[in-house]
Every structure is written in C-alpha cells, then in structure tokens.
Design a protein around this motif. Structure first.
Motif, PDB file in Angstrom:
ATOM      1  N   MET A   1      65.182  79.813  10.937  1.00  0.00           N
ATOM      2  CA  MET A   1      65.941  78.585  10.941  1.00  0.00           C
ATOM      3  C   MET A   1      66.833  78.539  12.185  1.00  0.00           C
ATOM      4  N   THR A   2      66.883  77.415  12.828  1.00  0.00           N
ATOM      5  CA  THR A   2      67.690  77.219  14.021  1.00  0.00           C
ATOM      6  C   THR A   2      69.067  76.698  13.643  1.00  0.00           C
ATOM      7  N   ALA A   3      70.099  77.258  14.277  1.00  0.00           N
ATOM      8  CA  ALA A   3      71.465  76.794  14.017  1.00  0.00           C
ATOM      9  C   ALA A   3      71.643  75.385  14.563  1.00  0.00           C
ATOM     10  N   ARG A   4      72.337  74.562  13.823  1.00  0.00           N
ATOM     11  CA  ARG A   4      72.590  73.193  14.260  1.00  0.00           C
ATOM     12  C   ARG A   4      73.704  73.174  15.309  1.00  0.00           C
ATOM     13  N   THR A   5      73.650  72.164  16.184  1.00  0.00           N
ATOM     14  CA  THR A   5      74.641  72.003  17.245  1.00  0.00           C
ATOM     15  C   THR A   5      75.151  70.575  17.243  1.00  0.00           C
ATOM     16  N   TRP A   6      76.462  70.414  17.494  1.00  0.00           N
ATOM     17  CA  TRP A   6      77.092  69.097  17.572  1.00  0.00           C
ATOM     18  C   TRP A   6      77.771  68.956  18.914  1.00  0.00           C
ATOM     19  N   ARG A   7      77.549  67.824  19.568  1.00  0.00           N
ATOM     20  CA  ARG A   7      78.132  67.543  20.880  1.00  0.00           C
ATOM     21  C   ARG A   7      79.004  66.296  20.803  1.00  0.00           C
ATOM     22  N   PRO A   8      80.036  66.226  21.669  1.00  0.00           N
ATOM     23  CA  PRO A   8      80.876  65.013  21.691  1.00  0.00           C
ATOM     24  C   PRO A   8      80.022  63.770  21.901  1.00  0.00           C
ATOM     25  N   GLY A   9      80.232  62.759  21.091  1.00  0.00           N
ATOM     26  CA  GLY A   9      79.495  61.511  21.208  1.00  0.00           C
ATOM     27  C   GLY A   9      78.097  61.551  20.635  1.00  0.00           C
ATOM     28  N   GLY A  10      77.676  62.706  20.122  1.00  0.00           N
ATOM     29  CA  GLY A  10      76.331  62.833  19.576  1.00  0.00           C
ATOM     30  C   GLY A  10      76.311  62.620  18.074  1.00  0.00           C
ATOM     31  N   PRO A  11      75.121  62.684  17.475  1.00  0.00           N
ATOM     32  CA  PRO A  11      75.001  62.527  16.026  1.00  0.00           C
ATOM     33  C   PRO A  11      75.820  63.581  15.289  1.00  0.00           C
TER      34      PRO A  11
END
Length: 61
Positions: free
Chosen positions: A1-11
C-alpha cells in the motif's frame, strides 16, 4: 500500500480524511491528530488546512 500525500491547494487539503491520525511534513516532523486539530509538540495546535498550507506536502505516517 502506498502512503497518501496531501499538497497545498490539492485534493484533501481543506479537510483531513477521517481515518488519518498521523502525518509527516516536508522536514520529517511527525504531526498527530488531537480532536479536530494537529500537533507536533503537544502544546501548539493547528487546523488541517493550515498544516497542509504551511508545512506541506504531508505524507501519511
């Protein structure tokens, strides 16, 4: 399983997914969820959208 990533302005940058309880910021600092807010020190708390905007990208820990 791949770790999720969150970026500014992204989903997902406005509200944290309900199942996420800890993330790592771009410097490697670990942030944990405490109620609706997040902390890395236990004494300073910020909201998810501020965490993503100021410390992102974030990776699920």
């Amino acid at each position: 399983m791949t770790a999720r990533t969150w970026r500014p302005g992204g989903p997902g940058s406005f509200q944290a997914p309900a199942d996420v309880t800890a993330v790592t910021d771009r410097t490697g600092r670990r942030w944990t969820k405490s109620g609706p807010r997040w902390t890395c020190t236990g004494s300073h708390y910020i909201r998810w959208r501020s965490l993503v905007a100021d410390h992102g990208p974030l990776t699920e820990a």
